[in-house]
Design an enzyme around this catalytic site. Structure first.
Site, short mmCIF file in Angstrom:
data_model
loop_
_atom_site.label_atom_id
_atom_site.label_comp_id
_atom_site.label_asym_id
_atom_site.label_seq_id
_atom_site.Cartn_x
_atom_site.Cartn_y
_atom_site.Cartn_z
N THR A 45 72.11 72.85 86.17
CA THR A 45 72.71 71.92 87.15
C THR A 45 73.54 70.72 86.21
O THR A 45 74.18 69.77 86.86
CB THR A 45 71.81 71.09 87.92
OG1 THR A 45 70.57 70.91 87.23
CG2 THR A 45 71.26 72.17 88.99
N GLU A 87 65.24 73.69 109.30
CA GLU A 87 65.57 72.21 108.88
C GLU A 87 66.24 71.32 109.99
O GLU A 87 65.80 70.25 110.32
CB GLU A 87 66.51 72.21 107.77
CG GLU A 87 66.02 73.11 106.56
CD GLU A 87 64.56 72.31 106.01
OE1 GLU A 87 64.29 71.65 106.18
OE2 GLU A 87 64.06 73.58 105.67
P1 ADP Z 1 70.86 72.13 82.17
O1 ADP Z 1 70.74 71.04 80.92
O2 ADP Z 1 70.71 71.46 83.40
O3 ADP Z 1 70.16 73.26 82.14
P2 ADP Z 1 73.50 72.26 81.31
O4 ADP Z 1 73.84 70.87 81.09
O5 ADP Z 1 73.36 72.80 79.76
O6 ADP Z 1 72.42 72.39 82.38
O7 ADP Z 1 74.74 73.07 81.84
C1 ADP Z 1 75.36 74.32 81.16
C2 ADP Z 1 76.79 74.33 81.26
O8 ADP Z 1 76.95 74.50 82.77
C3 ADP Z 1 77.41 73.12 81.00
O9 ADP Z 1 77.80 73.23 79.71
C4 ADP Z 1 78.94 73.25 82.04
O10 ADP Z 1 79.66 73.90 81.56
C5 ADP Z 1 78.07 73.76 83.15
N1 ADP Z 1 77.61 72.83 84.22
C6 ADP Z 1 76.63 72.69 84.71
N2 ADP Z 1 76.52 71.54 85.54
C7 ADP Z 1 77.81 70.99 85.79
C8 ADP Z 1 78.25 70.17 86.47
N3 ADP Z 1 77.62 69.54 87.43
N4 ADP Z 1 79.63 70.14 86.27
C9 ADP Z 1 80.27 70.83 85.41
N5 ADP Z 1 80.00 71.63 84.70
C10 ADP Z 1 78.63 71.99 84.81
ZN ZN Z 2 59.76 72.98 107.00
#
Ligand code: ADP
Ligand code: ZN
Ligand code: MG
Length: 621
Positions: free
Chosen positions: A206, A426
């Site tokens: 995320t 919900e």
């Molecule tokens: P997490 O650490 O939460 O597991 P990451 O930050 O490693 O996730 O996300 C992996 C990739 O997914 C990022 O490098 C980016 O390219 C994409 N990504 C994830 N979330 C976003 C977001 N909110 N906006 C833009 N790109 C995102």
């Molecule tokens: Zn419920």
């Protein structure tokens, strides 16, 4: 092994053979000729011997000039073993070559031992250094106790908040951290204390790591990052040393950000798995981390960010005030958020002009940022494969199909029918809450799956902190909890398994009402069960029952009555508001999340519960 290392290994082997060859030649020239005693006697007779040293069983000597002929050519030192004189004379008489057995002299012995050992040691050292260079696969080999964190310090991080989309609430919270990092000194001038640690909580992909980097990027400070799982070392004490080292390095570079990814790997509740291997080590590391957290001075401008997707397993000590005292939810994006994230990622590909990211966003409920980044890439691949020069909507559809198949296996996506059920469920909670005066208002409902078990969620925030709740309020609360399941029943005529969590909460409330708060009149003002007290709170205890079988039955009946009354209340409200329920569910299906304004506009039209909650939800005896 990479190409580079292999190339160098060839050199090592050549060098080694060279050294061995040289050694052999040198040893030969230096070596002592081991000669038969008879030859010695001959040499003696010919007057070729310069001097001899005689010890217990051997004679070592030097010739006036080196041997001229093989096999001793070029050597001038010799050794031979004494033979008993009378035997020597006898043997000589028959012209026999005779000798004693001789051990090699010490110099030879030592050299033949020392040289291979030194060579081997040197090679090991050299290899370890090569392979174990910064970041190499064997980095731990030679640098135990030195933090790997220095490898991950990054200055001039290029990620900015604009690169992260769909997580506006989290961004808003982190803005404050950024402004603190930009000017830590004046930030504290009014005495405000910056939170030391901010924990980013959310499902994988995320954008937690991305957000942490964006904080460092926005504030233009160094970014130290390390993953919790890297602290888990095989030697006790190493992890703790790493933590100490990491903070030491960070202090030198303050203001800066320290980011600990996968905090759950390190910060798992102590004692959670007693007797399991590595337990002590983790505990030490965690203790060191806690000590560092307590020790650092917030005005120095170090901000600790952590990330986890399993906050529930974290040691409570980590979450205490002054440590990771602020938690920021980084949730799966809703439809608008997904469109924004797609807009960021499609910049990297050539897009057909008629493609709308909003349409793609509508097709991808439940996708995380990482899934969406992956989707853009997949779509570009599909387009490349069919030889197109633009990525079209069709490519996206094909890519979505492929990715969804994978995600559904991981149980993260709902099929359309399930989504309909969850939407009504919900909405049911929300309407029952809105229809009862005095209920906590609902702020947000969503059908984006979150975590395991919860298919959708309803956030009902109390308007004020409550310490006391009346019997009526508890009844209304149960009705709200039952509203989800009742809505499913009203609309679809059948029940689903989605309500199990609601039901167990209802059962808890009803049981406490009867057995702890004595809210069922027929049972009298008696507490039949007590709250587990003080230090025993966490330890499961054998329940002690202080009442008769008869009373137990009465308690069960009272509990059931309370729950049934709440259920009736929910049912009545939902029948009265059936139109609204369907309309709300439809909106929820379209938008996935309904918050504040939209939700209030809907709920304003709720037909209030006709009965006072006191009369309706709690049946008087
Ligand atoms: P997490 O650490 O939460 O597991 P990451 O930050 O490693 O996730 O996300 C992996 C990739 O997914 C990022 O490098 C980016 O390219 C994409 N990504 C994830 N979330 C976003 C977001 N909110 N906006 C833009 N790109 C995102
Ligand atoms: Zn419920
Ligand atoms: Mg991550």
């Amino acid at each position: 092994m990479n190409k580079n290392t292999r190339f160098n290994l060839v050199y090592v082997l050549i060098a080694m053979s060279g050294v061995l060859l040289a050694h052999e030649l040198w040893a030969r020239s230096q070596a002592v000729a081991v000669i038969p005693y008879s030859l010695f006697q001959q040499l003696l007779a010919q007057g070729k011997v310069q001097e001899v040293v005689i010890d217990a069983d051997s004679i070592q000597g030097v010739l006036k000039e080196p041997f001229k002929d093989t096999p001793y050519q070029g050597r001038s030192r010799f050794v031979t073993t004494q033979v008993r004189p009378e035997l020597a004379t006898t043997l000589e008489k028959y012209g026999v070559t005779f000798t004693g057995r001789v051990e090699s002299p010490w110099l030879h012995t030592i050299l033949s031992w020392v040289i291979p050992v030194v060579l081997f040691g040197a090679m090991w050292f050299w290899l370890a250094r090569r392979v174990g260079g910064p970041g190499g696969p064997g980095a731990g080999l030679m640098s135990i106790g030195k933090s790997k964190a220095k490898v991950y310090v990054e200055t001039g991080v290029a990620v900015r908040f604009v690169d992260v989309a769909g997580v506006d609430e989290a961004k808003a919270e982190l803005e404050e951290v950024v402004s603190f990092l930009k000017d830590p000194k004046s930030y504290g001038r009014l005495g405000a204390r910056m939170p030391k640690g901010v924990l980013l909580v959310g499902p994988p992909g995320t954008g937690k790591t991305l957000l942490a980097r964006a904080v460092a990027g926005e504030a233009a400070v160094p970014f130290f990052s390390i993953s919790g799982s890297e602290f888990v070392e095989m030697f006790v004490g190493v992890g703790a040393a790493r933590v100490r080292d990491l903070f030491q390095q960070a202090r030198l570079k303050a203001p800066c950000v320290i980011f600990i990814d996968e905090l759950d790997a390190l910060g798992r509740a102590r004692g959670a798995y007693p007797g399991m291997g590595g337990h002590d080590e983790k505990e030490q590391t965690l203790n060191q981390l806690l000590a560092e957290l307590d020790g650092f001075d917030p005005t120095t401008g170090i901000v600790l960010l952590g990330a986890t997707n399993r906050p529930e397993v974290l040691d409570p000590a980590l979450l205490r005030a002054g440590r990771f005292d602020r938690q920021v939810l980084v949730d799966r994006p809703d439809r608008i958020g997904r469109a924004q994230i797609l807009a960021i990622h499609v910049k990297k590909v050539v897009l057909a002009p008629d493609l709308k990211v909003e349409e793609v966003a509508a097709l991808t409920p439940g996708f995380t940022g990482a899934d969406l980044a992956n989707l853009v890439n997949e779509a570009a691949l599909v387009a490349t494969r069919r030889g197109a020069d633009q990525v079209s909507a069709g490519d996206f559809t094909a890519a979505i199909e492929r990715i969804v198949a994978g995600l559904e296996k991981k149980n993260r996506l709902l099929n359309p029918m399930e989504r309909r059920v969850v939407a009504h469920h919900e909405m049911g909670h929300a309407i029952v809450a809105a229809a009862q005066p005095g209920c906590d208002p609902v702020h947000k409902i969503s059908i984006i799956p979150r975590g395991i078990g919860a298919l959708g969620y309803t956030i009902q925030r109390p308007t004020e902190d409550r310490y006391l709740m009346t019997r009526e309020e508890l009844g209304a609360k149960m009705a709200v909890l039952l509203g989800g399941r009742t809505a499913e029943e009203v609309i679809f005529g059948h029940l689903s398994t989605g309500a199990s969590d609601d039901l167990s909460k209802v059962a808890d409330i009803a049981r406490s009402m009867v057995t702890r708060y004595a809210m069922a009149r027929e049972l009298g003002p008696l507490a039949y069960e007590t709250e587990p007290n003080g230090f025993l709170a966490g330890i499961p205890q054998v329940p002690r029952r202080l009442y008769s079988e008869q009373t137990a039955r009465e308690i069960d009946v009272a509990i059931r009555e309370l729950v049934e009354a709440a259920q009736e209340q929910a049912h009545r409200i939902l029948e009265d508001n059936r139109g609204l329920l369907e309309e709300g569910a439809k909106q929820l299906l379209a938008k996935e999340t309904l918050a504040d304004a939209e939700l209030q506009a809907l709920l304003r039209r709720v037909v209030m519960s006709t009965l006072e909650p006191s009369a309706a939800s709690v049946k008087e005896a």
